[in-house]
Structures are given as structure tokens and as C-alpha cells.
Scaffold this motif. Structure first.
Motif, PDB file in Angstrom:
ATOM      1  N   THR A  26       8.492 -10.814  -2.414  1.00  0.00           N
ATOM      2  CA  THR A  26       9.938 -10.712  -2.601  1.00  0.00           C
ATOM      3  C   THR A  26      10.449  -9.271  -2.698  1.00  0.00           C
ATOM      4  OG1 THR A  26       9.700 -10.964  -5.006  1.00  0.00           O
ATOM      5  CG2 THR A  26      10.108 -12.966  -3.719  1.00  0.00           C
ATOM      6  N   GLU A  27       9.655  -8.361  -3.257  1.00  0.00           N
ATOM      7  CA  GLU A  27      10.146  -7.002  -3.509  1.00  0.00           C
ATOM      8  C   GLU A  27       9.698  -5.968  -2.480  1.00  0.00           C
ATOM      9  OE1 GLU A  27       9.194  -5.897  -7.543  1.00  0.00           O
ATOM     10  OE2 GLU A  27      10.165  -7.700  -8.355  1.00  0.00           O
ATOM     11  N   ARG A  28       8.677  -6.285  -1.684  1.00  0.00           N
ATOM     12  CA  ARG A  28       8.135  -5.293  -0.742  1.00  0.00           C
ATOM     13  C   ARG A  28       8.058  -5.841   0.689  1.00  0.00           C
ATOM     14  NH1 ARG A  28       2.906  -2.790  -3.615  1.00  0.00           N
ATOM     15  NH2 ARG A  28       3.081  -1.408  -1.817  1.00  0.00           N
ATOM     16  N   LEU A  29       8.951  -6.768   1.001  1.00  0.00           N
ATOM     17  CA  LEU A  29       8.933  -7.468   2.279  1.00  0.00           C
ATOM     18  C   LEU A  29       8.932  -6.521   3.484  1.00  0.00           C
ATOM     19  CD1 LEU A  29      10.396 -10.779   3.053  1.00  0.00           C
ATOM     20  CD2 LEU A  29      11.282  -8.955   4.477  1.00  0.00           C
ATOM     21  N   GLU A  30       9.676  -5.425   3.410  1.00  0.00           N
ATOM     22  CA  GLU A  30       9.741  -4.497   4.535  1.00  0.00           C
ATOM     23  C   GLU A  30       8.378  -3.880   4.862  1.00  0.00           C
ATOM     24  OE1 GLU A  30      14.149  -2.654   4.842  1.00  0.00           O
ATOM     25  OE2 GLU A  30      12.996  -1.980   3.107  1.00  0.00           O
ATOM     26  N   GLU A  31       7.483  -3.852   3.891  1.00  0.00           N
ATOM     27  CA  GLU A  31       6.171  -3.224   4.085  1.00  0.00           C
ATOM     28  C   GLU A  31       5.164  -4.128   4.791  1.00  0.00           C
ATOM     29  OE1 GLU A  31       4.645  -0.982   0.595  1.00  0.00           O
ATOM     30  OE2 GLU A  31       6.522  -1.648  -0.349  1.00  0.00           O
ATOM     31  N   TRP A  32       5.406  -5.435   4.825  1.00  0.00           N
ATOM     32  CA  TRP A  32       4.379  -6.330   5.366  1.00  0.00           C
ATOM     33  C   TRP A  32       4.888  -7.399   6.341  1.00  0.00           C
ATOM     34  CZ3 TRP A  32       4.810 -11.509   4.711  1.00  0.00           C
ATOM     35  CH2 TRP A  32       5.690 -11.947   3.719  1.00  0.00           C
ATOM     36  N   TRP A  33       6.190  -7.628   6.436  1.00  0.00           N
ATOM     37  CA  TRP A  33       6.727  -8.778   7.167  1.00  0.00           C
ATOM     38  C   TRP A  33       6.395  -8.791   8.651  1.00  0.00           C
ATOM     39  CZ3 TRP A  33       8.716 -13.321   5.694  1.00  0.00           C
ATOM     40  CH2 TRP A  33       9.415 -14.082   6.621  1.00  0.00           C
ATOM     41  N   ALA A  34       6.399  -7.638   9.316  1.00  0.00           N
ATOM     42  CA  ALA A  34       6.145  -7.582  10.764  1.00  0.00           C
ATOM     43  C   ALA A  34       4.747  -7.026  11.028  1.00  0.00           C
ATOM     44  CB  ALA A  34       7.189  -6.697  11.445  1.00  0.00           C
ATOM     45  N   PRO A  35       4.064  -7.560  12.046  1.00  0.00           N
ATOM     46  CA  PRO A  35       2.751  -7.009  12.388  1.00  0.00           C
ATOM     47  C   PRO A  35       2.896  -5.550  12.844  1.00  0.00           C
ATOM     48  CG  PRO A  35       3.107  -9.108  13.530  1.00  0.00           C
ATOM     49  CD  PRO A  35       4.415  -8.705  12.903  1.00  0.00           C
TER      50      PRO A  35
END
Length: 160
Positions: A26-35
Motif C-alpha cells: 500500500t505505501e511503496r506501490l510505485e517501487e514494485w508495481w511494474a516489471p
């Protein structure tokens, strides 16, 4: 939750408790969401039923993939459900999927399950041919890496 007829899913054990995996989700989505090397720019993630979920994934070649939807359910440390069938304000759009992410305690870690449920066989096959298993598997690995690092860091903090 029961499995839907047109569901694609990945599961991954993450060596971190559900509260940490949920926090990183929830808090670090930008760091892992896309390959990687793709990136994600979060526009809004209102984590409540009816809240807006909007982001843009960008590829290294400059291509973009906007994602707009609505959060359907959030149970902290257990489940997040969202859909692209609506934009904010319950404005209908052509639906592709309902995503169901679960965080189940498993030993000292978490069994993370990310499922994509589709309205019909055509959408199911389209998502599968887009590389669902590989792509969602990669991002689950990126999520695991961040959550496991955070769990180890927390274990080193005195009093925790």
C-alpha cells in the motif's frame, strides 16, 4: 474466496509477516508495481471501498499504460480488491478484470496471492497472452524483495 471461472493467479511465499507485506503493497506501490525497467507513477490510491485507483506505467521506450479503476474492498493485512470496470465516481468503462490480492499468514511469513478475474474467456485469454504469469510473477518478486528487506530491518530495531 472462491476461484472464478476466468481467473489467472500467481502465488508467492514472502518471508515477512502479512502486516509488513500489506504495508509495502500500500505505501511503496510505485517501487514494485511494474516489471522493471518499467516504472509506475501513482496518481491516486484511495484505499477504501469506492476509492479511486489510478496510475500510469511507463516503459523504457516512452510507451505508457494508464490504469484507472475503483477499490472495492480493503481488509487491512488480509485483502485488497479493485476493478477497472469503473472510474472514480462509479463511471462505467469497458471492464477487463477484478483484481483480488490476499495476504495469508503462513508460518513466519505470508502467502501472497494475486488474482485477476475476467468477465469472459476472451479477456482471460487476452490477459494470459499479454504475459500475465511472467509479469505478475516478476512484480510479486519485487514486492517480496522490498517486504523481506523491511522485515529484516525491523527485526534489527531494538524493542521490536
Amino acid at each position: 474466496m472462491a476461484q472464478a471461472e476466468y481467473e489467472l493467479a500467481i502465488e508467492r511465499y514472502i518471508d515477512a509477516p502479512p502486516d509488513i507485506v500489506f504495508k509495502v503493497w500500500t505505501e511503496r506501490l510505485e517501487e514494485w508495481w511494474a516489471p522493471k525497467p518499467w516504472t509506475t507513477r501513482l496518481i491516486e490510491q484511495d484505499l477504501r471501498a469506492g476509492g479511486r485507483s489510478a496510475m500510469i506505467m511507463s516503459g523504457p521506450d516512452g510507451s505508457t499504460s494508464p490504469m484507472e479503476g475503483v477499490i472495492l474492498e480493503v481488509v487491512p493485512n488480509e485483502r485488497i480488491v479493485l476493478t477497472d470496470a469503473f472510474t472514480a465516481g462509479w463511471i462505467p468503462q469497458t471492464p477487463f478484470m477484478v483484481a483480488v490480492m490476499t495476504f495469508t499468514p503462513h508460518g513466519s511469513g505470508t502467502l501472497y496471492r494475486a488474482a485477476s478475474r475476467h468477465w469472459n474467456e476472451a479477456a482471460h485469454k487476452q490477459h494470459e497472452s499479454m504475459g500475465f504469469k511472467e509479469g505478475w510473477g516478476i512484480v510479486a518478486g519485487q514486492l517480496a524483495e522490498l517486504a523481506e528487506a523491511e522485515a529484516k530491518q525491523g527485526a534489527r530495531i531494538p524493542g521490536r
